[in-house]
Design a protein around this motif. Structure first.
Motif, short mmCIF file in Angstrom:
data_model
loop_
_atom_site.label_atom_id
_atom_site.label_comp_id
_atom_site.label_asym_id
_atom_site.label_seq_id
_atom_site.Cartn_x
_atom_site.Cartn_y
_atom_site.Cartn_z
N ASP A 44 0.82 -1.20 0.00
CA ASP A 44 0.00 0.00 0.00
C ASP A 44 0.86 1.26 0.00
N LYS A 45 1.97 1.24 0.77
CA LYS A 45 2.87 2.40 0.81
C LYS A 45 3.62 2.55 -0.51
N ALA A 46 4.03 1.42 -1.09
CA ALA A 46 4.72 1.48 -2.39
C ALA A 46 3.79 2.04 -3.47
N TRP A 47 2.52 1.61 -3.42
CA TRP A 47 1.55 2.11 -4.39
C TRP A 47 1.29 3.61 -4.20
N ALA A 48 1.19 4.03 -2.93
CA ALA A 48 0.98 5.45 -2.65
C ALA A 48 2.16 6.27 -3.16
N SER A 49 3.36 5.75 -2.99
CA SER A 49 4.55 6.45 -3.49
C SER A 49 4.54 6.51 -5.01
N LEU A 50 4.07 5.43 -5.65
CA LEU A 50 3.99 5.39 -7.10
C LEU A 50 3.01 6.45 -7.62
N VAL A 51 1.84 6.51 -7.00
CA VAL A 51 0.83 7.50 -7.42
C VAL A 51 1.34 8.92 -7.18
N ARG A 52 1.94 9.14 -6.01
CA ARG A 52 2.45 10.47 -5.68
C ARG A 52 3.55 10.90 -6.66
N PHE A 54 3.91 10.07 -9.79
CA PHE A 54 3.36 10.48 -11.07
C PHE A 54 2.57 11.77 -10.96
N GLU A 55 1.95 12.00 -9.83
CA GLU A 55 1.20 13.24 -9.64
C GLU A 55 2.11 14.46 -9.64
N ASN A 56 3.28 14.36 -8.99
CA ASN A 56 4.20 15.50 -8.97
C ASN A 56 5.16 15.52 -10.17
N GLY A 57 5.07 14.51 -11.03
CA GLY A 57 5.85 14.49 -12.26
C GLY A 57 7.25 13.91 -12.15
N VAL A 58 7.70 13.57 -10.94
CA VAL A 58 9.06 13.07 -10.76
C VAL A 58 9.23 11.70 -11.42
N LEU A 59 8.31 10.79 -11.12
CA LEU A 59 8.42 9.43 -11.67
C LEU A 59 8.19 9.41 -13.17
N LEU A 60 7.33 10.27 -13.65
CA LEU A 60 7.11 10.33 -15.10
C LEU A 60 8.39 10.74 -15.81
N ARG A 61 9.07 11.73 -15.28
CA ARG A 61 10.32 12.19 -15.89
C ARG A 61 11.39 11.11 -15.85
N GLN A 62 11.50 10.41 -14.72
CA GLN A 62 12.50 9.35 -14.60
C GLN A 62 12.16 8.17 -15.52
N THR A 63 10.89 7.86 -15.62
CA THR A 63 10.47 6.75 -16.49
C THR A 63 10.77 7.06 -17.95
N LEU A 64 10.49 8.29 -18.36
CA LEU A 64 10.78 8.69 -19.75
C LEU A 64 12.27 8.64 -20.03
N GLY A 65 13.09 9.00 -19.03
CA GLY A 65 14.54 8.92 -19.20
C GLY A 65 15.01 7.50 -19.45
N THR A 66 14.49 6.56 -18.66
CA THR A 66 14.87 5.15 -18.85
C THR A 66 14.37 4.62 -20.19
N ALA A 217 17.46 4.48 -2.24
CA ALA A 217 18.11 3.53 -1.33
C ALA A 217 19.06 4.24 -0.38
N ARG A 218 19.81 5.21 -0.90
CA ARG A 218 20.77 5.94 -0.06
C ARG A 218 20.06 6.78 1.00
N LEU A 219 18.88 7.28 0.68
CA LEU A 219 18.13 8.11 1.62
C LEU A 219 17.12 7.30 2.44
N TYR A 220 17.15 5.97 2.31
CA TYR A 220 16.25 5.08 3.03
C TYR A 220 14.78 5.40 2.77
N ARG A 221 14.49 5.79 1.52
CA ARG A 221 13.10 6.01 1.12
C ARG A 221 12.61 4.72 0.45
N SER A 222 12.34 3.72 1.28
CA SER A 222 12.01 2.40 0.74
C SER A 222 10.72 2.38 -0.08
N PRO A 223 9.68 3.14 0.26
CA PRO A 223 8.49 3.14 -0.62
C PRO A 223 8.83 3.65 -2.03
N ASP A 224 9.67 4.68 -2.11
CA ASP A 224 10.07 5.19 -3.42
C ASP A 224 10.91 4.15 -4.17
#
Length: 258
Positions: A44-52, A54-66, A217-224
């Motif tokens: 549930d936390k991983a999913w919330a991080s995933l949604v968040r 994409f909402e703020n655009g960070v994951l979308l930008r990283q996904t497009l880069g990959t 991983a370095r910042l211990y943001r495991s949901p991210d």
């Protein structure tokens, strides 16, 4: 036909159940307290991080880069490998000229090429695309050579009887015969392209999911971190499925032939 449809639906249903079981087990382990939430967040936390993300655009930008690194590297590798592989498969002279060099380069792991690529190209997207191209080239090249080399000799005799030119023989007989091997190599290389994209992004700090996961991983943001891993799995699944669908469409003539 009805039996095949039923078995297909049953197989898909079972695969969904297996996936749901894995998520349920993950939820149970995360809530049991056996592993600290710092290292294993719940789904549930991983999913919330995933949604968040994409909402703020960070994951979308990283996904497009990959996706950009992966697609361009795989595309260049496909063009080079099919061109060179067809030449080697058709021409004995080209096989004698290129085989020693290719046999020397083929065993080299792509990770060993990364420091050389960085030295010449720096920590750039060009470096990542070069490394991905080098690592994904070989399955397509070897499959292409195999496909062109294993064309049934009788087909060449048919081409002579029909008085086809060399170009027509390649286009109408040799290429269709080699196409299943070529597409199989391209499907294998898609996964390799994704893996190498992540490796290059981690090492060079390039924009993409690899760098995102490393920082998390370095910042211990495991949901991210888990959100990034889930995205990588989804990209691998979708890209492999798309290539398989393209393969099925391009090889429809084989099904009709049977």
């Amino acid at each position: 036909m009805r039996v095949l449809l039923t078995s297909g639906l049953l197989g898909r249903g079972l695969s969904v159940l297996v996936a749901a079981g894995v998520v349920w087990l993950w939820l149970l382990v995360s809530r049991s307290g056996a592993i600290s939430p710092l290292f294993l967040p719940g789904p549930d936390k991983a999913w919330a991080s995933l949604v968040r993300g994409f909402e703020n655009g960070v994951l979308l930008r990283q996904t497009l880069g990959t996706l950009q690194h992966m697609f361009y590297g795989w595309l260049v590798a496909s063009v080079v490998a099919v061109g060179l592989g067809s030449l080697i498969g058709i021409s004995p002279l080209a096989r004698r000229l290129f085989s020693p060099l290719l046999e020397f380069l083929r065993p080299l792991p792509a990770s060993a090429v990364i420091p050389i690529a960085i030295a010449f190209m720096g920590l750039s997207n060009t470096m990542a695309i070069f490394v991905i191209t080098f690592g994904t080239l070989w399955p397509i090249l070897l499959s292409t050579v195999q496909g062109f080399s294993s064309v049934e000799p009788r087909l060449y005799e048919v081409a002579k009887v029909l008085r086809m030119s060399r170009l027509e023989t390649i286009r109408k007989i040799v290429l269709p015969s080699a196409l299943p091997d070529i597409l199989a190599g391209m499907r294998i290389s898609v996964t390799a392209a994704l893996i190498l994209s992540v490796v290059c992004e981690m090492i060079a700090g390039l924009e993409g999911l690899g760098h995102y996961i490393m920082v998390s991983a370095r910042l211990y943001r495991s949901p991210d971190l888990f959100a990034g891993v889930i995205l990588l799995g989804a990209i691998g699944y979708v890209s492999s499925t798309l290539v398989s669908l393209a393969e099925a469409r391009l090889l429809r003539w084989r099904i009709r032939g049977h």
